[in-house]
Design an enzyme around this catalytic site. Structure first.
Site, mmCIF file in Angstrom:
data_model
loop_
_atom_site.group_PDB
_atom_site.id
_atom_site.type_symbol
_atom_site.label_atom_id
_atom_site.label_comp_id
_atom_site.label_asym_id
_atom_site.label_seq_id
_atom_site.Cartn_x
_atom_site.Cartn_y
_atom_site.Cartn_z
ATOM 1 C CB CYS A 53 -1.007 0.092 1.259
ATOM 2 S SG CYS A 53 -1.946 1.388 1.574
ATOM 3 C CB CYS A 56 1.119 1.035 4.119
ATOM 4 S SG CYS A 56 -0.489 -0.146 4.848
ATOM 5 C CG HIS A 116 -3.917 -1.227 4.764
ATOM 6 N ND1 HIS A 116 -3.966 -0.578 3.395
ATOM 7 C CD2 HIS A 116 -4.903 -1.883 3.857
ATOM 8 C CE1 HIS A 116 -3.842 -1.121 2.673
ATOM 9 N NE2 HIS A 116 -4.751 -1.976 2.513
ATOM 10 C CG ASN A 156 -13.133 9.932 -4.671
ATOM 11 O OD1 ASN A 156 -14.374 10.270 -5.060
ATOM 12 N ND2 ASN A 156 -12.490 10.371 -5.099
ATOM 13 C CB SER A 164 -6.659 4.814 -6.134
ATOM 14 O OG SER A 164 -5.944 5.974 -5.161
ATOM 15 C CG HIS A 167 -4.445 3.608 4.532
ATOM 16 N ND1 HIS A 167 -3.457 2.491 4.884
ATOM 17 C CD2 HIS A 167 -4.509 4.158 4.538
ATOM 18 C CE1 HIS A 167 -2.651 3.164 5.859
ATOM 19 N NE2 HIS A 167 -3.590 4.019 6.104
ATOM 20 C CG HIS A 169 -7.121 8.476 0.819
ATOM 21 N ND1 HIS A 169 -7.535 6.896 0.914
ATOM 22 C CD2 HIS A 169 -7.442 7.732 -0.218
ATOM 23 C CE1 HIS A 169 -7.880 6.873 -0.687
ATOM 24 N NE2 HIS A 169 -7.942 7.826 -1.090
ATOM 25 C CD GLN A 171 -7.727 12.962 -4.243
ATOM 26 O OE1 GLN A 171 -6.797 13.714 -4.651
ATOM 27 N NE2 GLN A 171 -8.135 12.173 -5.206
HETATM 28 P P1 H2U Z 1 -8.401 8.638 -4.208
HETATM 29 O O1 H2U Z 1 -7.733 6.762 -3.693
HETATM 30 O O2 H2U Z 1 -8.929 9.605 -3.736
HETATM 31 O O3 H2U Z 1 -8.409 8.700 -5.638
HETATM 32 O O4 H2U Z 1 -6.674 9.358 -3.749
HETATM 33 C C1 H2U Z 1 -5.350 8.916 -3.940
HETATM 34 C C2 H2U Z 1 -4.444 9.607 -4.367
HETATM 35 O O5 H2U Z 1 -3.324 9.446 -4.050
HETATM 36 C C3 H2U Z 1 -4.826 9.897 -5.854
HETATM 37 O O6 H2U Z 1 -5.120 10.917 -6.521
HETATM 38 C C4 H2U Z 1 -2.578 9.675 -5.054
HETATM 39 C C5 H2U Z 1 -3.287 9.993 -6.448
HETATM 40 O O7 H2U Z 1 -2.521 10.773 -7.387
HETATM 41 N N1 H2U Z 1 -0.985 9.329 -5.148
HETATM 42 C C6 H2U Z 1 -0.016 9.679 -4.346
HETATM 43 O O8 H2U Z 1 0.156 10.668 -4.211
HETATM 44 N N2 H2U Z 1 1.301 8.834 -4.452
HETATM 45 C C7 H2U Z 1 0.946 7.287 -4.528
HETATM 46 O O9 H2U Z 1 2.182 7.035 -4.712
HETATM 47 C C8 H2U Z 1 0.174 7.159 -5.552
HETATM 48 C C9 H2U Z 1 -1.431 7.355 -5.245
HETATM 49 ZN ZN ZN Z 2 -2.451 1.037 3.606
#
Ligand code: H2U
Ligand code: ZN
Length: 347
Positions: A53, A56, A116, A156, A164, A167, A169, A171
């Site tokens: 992840c 994490c 996580h 989201n 994505s 975990h 989180h 934005q």
């Molecule tokens: P979402 O799960 O809402 O997509 O948010 C995760 C964000 O994390 C996503 O905008 C960022 C992605 O650009 N990200 C990073 O900044 N670094 C990473 O190594 C992977 C994902």
């Molecule tokens: Zn994690």
């Protein structure tokens, strides 16, 4: 003389004063929406720490960054930021019909917990209150930048919403201009304030409290209601009970109240179909253009797509894409269903 509408039987349209648009409601199409299938599948066993992840503690992210061994919340600049703070200011106006301008922004990711496997629904109240403190601090910090006029915090949740990573989180995007939807709300708030001399959502909350049929849950500082004009099947509006214009105005001792209401509504969601309930949620706060904005009222929208089961969702297609929003299950029925759902975190 017009007769009063029967919300439970008659197709009708409802006014959304916040978005300033109409919504079509077709209650006759789904007489017993709650008889949808409840998937009592046990949630997949999730690791507390996932070595793969990127959120994490201690793990590597894109671009070679490594997360610290954080033990509470963790904020970092998005490695794939949609907007940049140093974008050169530029404008193109070929005509009134073809125009573009540069847009500066700061995009961050906020991890709620080092764990996580957790979510707002099963985190400890004090830990969620810490997330609230970070939201408030980020709103203050980014809002204080002279060119930032809007701070959008959003989560989201779940693959269905394009998250994505499971975990916990969210934005944050801080932008130079106020984006379309909060700008539309801003116009509605301002018009109402100029006409009535009052805050639109303070007045709306009073009406919902008197009626009661759309209220899901509340505590001393917040109320969750399925808005009269809800579009998504189980959409809710989270309202500050007091007239606050942003999270920065939330007293420190009310952070736990926000944590409490977030935990309760997300737990109710999970219990509707017995699965981790996907949604997009976000806070709407006053523009950070150094004006007071007495017309503005702090609130959050939850937009969950599920309709009848863990897999049957509402799509915004056809009529919604071409004409306007429409729903079958009434907001009153959705509120009843949410009130009946347990607040015990799903095991
Ligand atoms: P979402 O799960 O809402 O997509 O948010 C995760 C964000 O994390 C996503 O905008 C960022 C992605 O650009 N990200 C990073 O900044 N670094 C990473 O190594 C992977 C994902
Ligand atoms: Zn994690």
């Amino acid at each position: 003389m017009k007769i009063t509408l029967d919300f439970t039987k008659t197709p009708h349209r409802r006014w959304n004063p916040l978005a300033q648009e109409w919504l079509v409601v077709s209650p006759h199409r789904l007489e017993r929406p709650w008889q949808g299938q409840v998937e009592k599948t046990a949630p997949a066993e999730r690791l507390q720490y996932d070595p793969k992840c990127y959120l994490c503690p201690g793990n590597s992210r894109a671009g070679g960054h490594r997360n610290p061994n954080y033990s509470s919340t963790f904020v970092f600049d998005n490695d794939y930021a949609a907007l940049k703070a140093d974008a050169a200011q530029a404008q193109t106006k070929q005509s009134d019909l073809i125009m573009a301008e540069s847009e500066r922004g700061i995009c961050r990711v906020i991890c709620f917990s080092p764990r996580h496997d957790l979510a707002l629904s099963n985190m400890e109240l004090d830990d969620i209150a810490q997330v609230v403190a970070v939201w408030s601090q980020q709103y203050r910090e980014l809002g204080a930048i002279d060119w930032v006029t809007h701070v959008q915090i959003f989560e989201n949740r779940g693959e269905m919403m394009g998250a994505s990573n499971p975990h916990p989180h969210c934005q944050l995007w801080a932008t130079e201009t106020v984006p379309s939807y909060p700008a539309r709300e801003q116009r509605a708030f301002l018009e109402y304030f100029k006409d009535q001399g009052k805050c639109m959502l303070c007045e709306y909350l009073k009406l919902e409290q008197q009626d009661g049929s759309r209220i899901v849950c509340s505590n001393e500082s917040f109320t969750v209601v399925v808005p009269f004009w809800a579009v998504w099947p189980f959409e809710v509006l989270l309202l500050a009970n007091a007239h606050l214009t942003g999270l920065d105005q939330l007293p420190e001792d009310s952070r736990r109240s926000l944590a409490d209401i977030l935990k309760r509504i997300t737990s109710r969601y999970d219990n509707i179909f017995g699965v981790s309930f996907p949604y997009s949620m976000g806070f709407h706060q006053r523009p950070t253009d150094s004006q007071q904005h007495p017309e503005w009222h702090l609130h959050a929208h939850f937009y969950p797509p599920l309709l009848r089961s863990a897999t049957i969702r509402k799509f915004m297609v056809g009529y919604e894409m071409l004409a306007g929003p429409q729903r079958d299950i009434t907001p009153e029925t959705a509120a009843e269903r949410l009130r009946a759902a347990s607040e015990e975190p799903l095991r």
